[in-house]
Design an enzyme around this catalytic site. Structure first.
Site, mmCIF file in Angstrom:
data_model
loop_
_atom_site.group_PDB
_atom_site.id
_atom_site.type_symbol
_atom_site.label_atom_id
_atom_site.label_comp_id
_atom_site.label_asym_id
_atom_site.label_seq_id
_atom_site.Cartn_x
_atom_site.Cartn_y
_atom_site.Cartn_z
ATOM 1 N NE ARG A 121 -0.468 0.025 5.009
ATOM 2 C CZ ARG A 121 -1.065 0.188 6.182
ATOM 3 N NH1 ARG A 121 -2.375 0.373 6.237
ATOM 4 N NH2 ARG A 121 -0.371 0.148 7.304
ATOM 5 C CG ASN A 159 -5.406 5.111 6.120
ATOM 6 O OD1 ASN A 159 -6.273 5.327 6.968
ATOM 7 N ND2 ASN A 159 -4.445 4.223 6.299
ATOM 8 C CD GLU A 160 -1.957 4.648 9.524
ATOM 9 O OE1 GLU A 160 -2.173 4.429 10.720
ATOM 10 O OE2 GLU A 160 -1.403 3.822 8.771
ATOM 11 C CD GLU A 318 -6.090 3.108 11.489
ATOM 12 O OE1 GLU A 318 -5.090 2.447 11.865
ATOM 13 O OE2 GLU A 318 -6.292 3.407 10.311
ATOM 14 C CD1 TRP A 326 1.250 -3.223 12.926
ATOM 15 C CD2 TRP A 326 3.084 -2.417 13.924
ATOM 16 N NE1 TRP A 326 0.842 -2.266 13.833
ATOM 17 C CE2 TRP A 326 1.946 -1.749 14.455
ATOM 18 C CE3 TRP A 326 4.345 -2.058 14.395
ATOM 19 C CZ2 TRP A 326 2.032 -0.777 15.433
ATOM 20 C CZ3 TRP A 326 4.438 -1.077 15.380
ATOM 21 C CH2 TRP A 326 3.287 -0.449 15.883
ATOM 22 C CD GLU A 366 -3.137 -3.920 8.393
ATOM 23 O OE1 GLU A 366 -2.652 -3.120 9.209
ATOM 24 O OE2 GLU A 366 -4.032 -3.614 7.591
ATOM 25 C CE LYS A 367 -2.552 -14.928 7.429
ATOM 26 N NZ LYS A 367 -1.626 -14.110 6.610
#
EC number: 3.2.1.23
Length: 671
Positions: A121, A159-160, A318, A326, A366-367
């Site tokens: 991303r 985003n971010e 968030e 991570w 990110e699961k």
């Protein structure tokens, strides 16, 4: 409700009742049956606010100019049906594969020339004209489609920004950097003067000769490095502004924001500069599980976010219900820690508590990142705590809109952070945040609230002002700090402050440059300490990292170094200024030394803790415009603690009996 009829952009966000609750919702990852189940679970948890569509571009526009909004229409309608408001994303945080294939020139380039590819991303440069054209295109399509939707309460822009990649070295970035420099300086002669290019034969004949400060044989020009930091922060913000311009045109009544990452780890963007373009400040924060004092880092980040917001309430966009994915070792949060974390943010100004993400993914990188709905579903500790938190936040509705009370300001400046950590300084051990965080920690443990303020911000109303490692400072900011002392505040300035101006030019005539007159001292020479060494101080504490040869020039010595080569040299000084005082700290004391200094400063300034409480209980007070006071007491210990306060505990709904249970939180609506 017709959103176009609102009186101001912020009014839509402000119309959400109570403390907003929810998180990132990614329904595109799930079949319709799960989405319908989500609606029932959201009602059970008390969800009122969700971010939607952050990484959905590839599904919304599966091929260039071909759109599929059916699933998003359904989701927006269903959320409106249960009364949930939406922060709708522009979906631009991850370009779709077809766009990268057609225009690989949008990809970011690192300092060593590496092109960062897709498959993750944030794989774009904010200076790419092509990417901006496509990003504003999908933003406009979304705005036109949902401009009147009753669920829409906020635009979540990208985003971010700056996450993963915050410096860009491609050809288009270099051209944008040159254009930015030309606008900033007007002439190449002005740039040469600012960068001091007479050193090492670096003089430029035209702006066309300038490149970003990439990999080079030796150290790079510090003025060039500092301006490149400024440029990259501006470039990301300018990209944000271009998307917002579209949203303002199509939906002028809907507020816009993006989720910042204000923490002790995020250095690359000047969020004080960004703040003027955000209708409401939003922030993401994640604990480092290995940090034994992670609750203090959380408080630091929340205080910084509130400072960026100018003291106004803000959105926690968030954080995590439990483990992240991570870190090297992703430890889950302990029982009750999610409640403590969430209400700690509320205590420090958040009017919304949101998580990444609503439902834990079954695929993707990110699961194993926790979520509000875990892999195990409802029969889990995390889900039960999510429901309990939702209930608690409903009872905290009266807190919304109130502001944190503080009589202490810590001056915080991203540009000073950047400049102080550019290479070729007296010591690599001097880090901008270290002393600042040491003082913040001491005040946190004492129950003393702290505001983080920009050096140009008004310091009126603060009784104690701490200026730590403010290496570079403008004349106006230095005068602002001096005026606070004259007006009655106790002001402490630390070593390596006031050394340079905003161009990173040393202020000649002796250190600490901009603050010499205020402090009544003159520093002849720096004496940074070698690794692992310390110097004893006259109060029996010790200093590491830093010392210097200080001469008194109107100040009095409060403390001295006691060892060669600085025996008897002042390490802490004080000078009366107007109706206040200016202190100078020429060392980095150990923790006992920090406590000793803070004792002196609090006694002189008259600043007291928020309330009297046992050790381990975090204290903050928010006060509303009508005078109602809300005392937050968060017990981080594994035994019960006492707090001297009277009123009703909004969390339990019961009269507060003076005891905060082990690992618990009370929010006392004070009598």
């Amino acid at each position: 409700m017709n959103l176009q009829e609102t009186s101001s952009p912020a009014s839509v966000w402000n119309n959400i009742e109570g403390i907003a609750y929810g998180g990132d919702y990614n329904p595109e990852q799930w079949p319709v049956s799960v989405r319908l189940e989500d609606l029932e679970l959201m009602k059970e948890a008390g969800v009122s606010f969700l971010s939607v569509g952050i990484f959905s571009w590839a599904l919304l526009e599966p091929a260039e100019g071909t759109y599929d909004f059916g699933w998003l229409d359904e989701v927006m309608d269903n959320l409106a049906g249960i009364g949930v408001k939406v922060a709708l994303a522009t979906a631009t945080a991850a370009p779709p594969a077809w766009l990268v294939r057609k225009h690989p020139e949008i990809l970011p380039v690192t300092a060593d020339g590496t092109v960062l590819g897709p498959g993750s991303r944030r794989h774009y440069s904010p200076s790419s004209a092509v990417y901006r054209r496509y990003a504003t295109g999908i933003t406009r399509v979304l705005a036109e489609r949902y401009k009147d939707h009753p669920a829409l309460a906020l635009w979540h822009v990208d985003n971010e920004l700056g996450c993963h990649v915050s410096e860009f070295y491609g050809e288009e970035d270099a051209a944008a950097f040159r254009a930015w420099l030309e606008r900033r300086y007007g002439s190449i002669d002005a740039l040469n003067a600012s960068w001091g290019t007479a050193f090492w034969s670096q003089n430029y004949g035209s702006f066309e000769e300038i490149l970003p400060p990439a990999v080079a044989p030796s150290t790079l020009n510090p003025g060039q490095q500092l301006d490149f930091q400024r440029f990259n922060s501006w470039s990301l913000m300018d990209y944000y502004r271009e998307l917002v311009a579209v949203l303002r045109e199509v939906t002028p009544g809907v507020p816009c924001t993006t989720n910042l990452m204000a923490s002790s780890a995020t250095k690359s963007m000047d969020y004080f500069d960004w703040a003027k373009d955000l209708d409401v400040i939003a922030n993401d924060h994640y604990l480092v599980a290995a940090d034994p004092e992670r609750q203090i880092e959380l408080a630091f980040s929340a205080d910084l976010t509130r400072g960026i917001a100018g003291g106004d309430p803000w959105i926690l966009m968030e954080h995590s219900t439990s483990a992240v994915n991570w870190q090297p070792r992703n430890q889950p949060k302990m029982p009750g820690e999610m409640l403590r974390n969430s209400l700690a943010h509320v205590a420090r100004g958040a009017d919304a508590v949101m998580f990444f993400q609503w439902r834990q993914s079954f695929a993707g990188s990110e699961k194993f990142h926790s979520a509000m709905v875990p892999h195990g579903g409802r029969d889990t500790r995390v889900w039960r705590e999510v429901v309990d938190l939702g209930s608690a936040l409903k009872r905290l509705a009266p807190v919304r809109g109130s502001r944190v009370e503080s009589r202490v300001a810590i001056v915080f400046d991203y540009e000073a952070w950047w400049a102080s950590e550019i290479d070729s300084k007296p010591s690599i051990d001097v880090k901008y945040l270290d002393l600042l965080r040491a003082f913040h920690r001491s005040l946190f443990l004492r129950g003393v609230s702290v505001d983080m303020v920009h050096p140009s911000a008004s310091l009126e109303g603060y009784d104690l002002v701490l200026v730590c490692t403010l290496y570079s400072v403008t004349d106006d900011a230095a005068a602002n700090i001096a005026a606070a002392a004259s007006a009655g505040a106790t002001v402490l300035v630390s070593y390596f402050s006031g050394i340079t101006d905003e161009k990173d030019h040393v202020r000649l005539g002796g250190y600490p440059g901009a603050f010499q007159e205020l402090l009544g001292v003159r520093v002849e020479e720096f004496h940074p300490l070698l690794a692992g060494t310390q110097l004893k101080l006259s109060d029996a504490t010790v200093s590491s990292i830093w010392s210097e040869h200080v001469h008194l020039a109107g100040a009095e010595a409060v403390q001295t170094f006691t060892e060669y080569p600085l025996e008897g040299v002042p390490s802490l000084t004080r000078r009366a200024v107007g109706s206040g005082a200016a202190w100078y700290l020429a060392s980095f004391p150990d923790r006992d030394g920090i406590e000793s200094v803070v004792d002196r400063l609090l006694e002189e300034s008259g600043v007291a803790p928020v309330a009297v409480a046992d050790p381990g209980v975090e204290l903050t007070r928010r006060r509303s415009d009508d005078g109602r006071a809300f005392l937050f007491a968060i017990n981080h210990s594994r035994s019960s603690g006492s707090v001297q306060a009277s009123g009703v505990d909004l969390v339990s709904g019961e009269r507060f009996d003076g005891t905060v249970p082990a690992g618990g939180v009370v929010v006392v609506s004070e009598d």
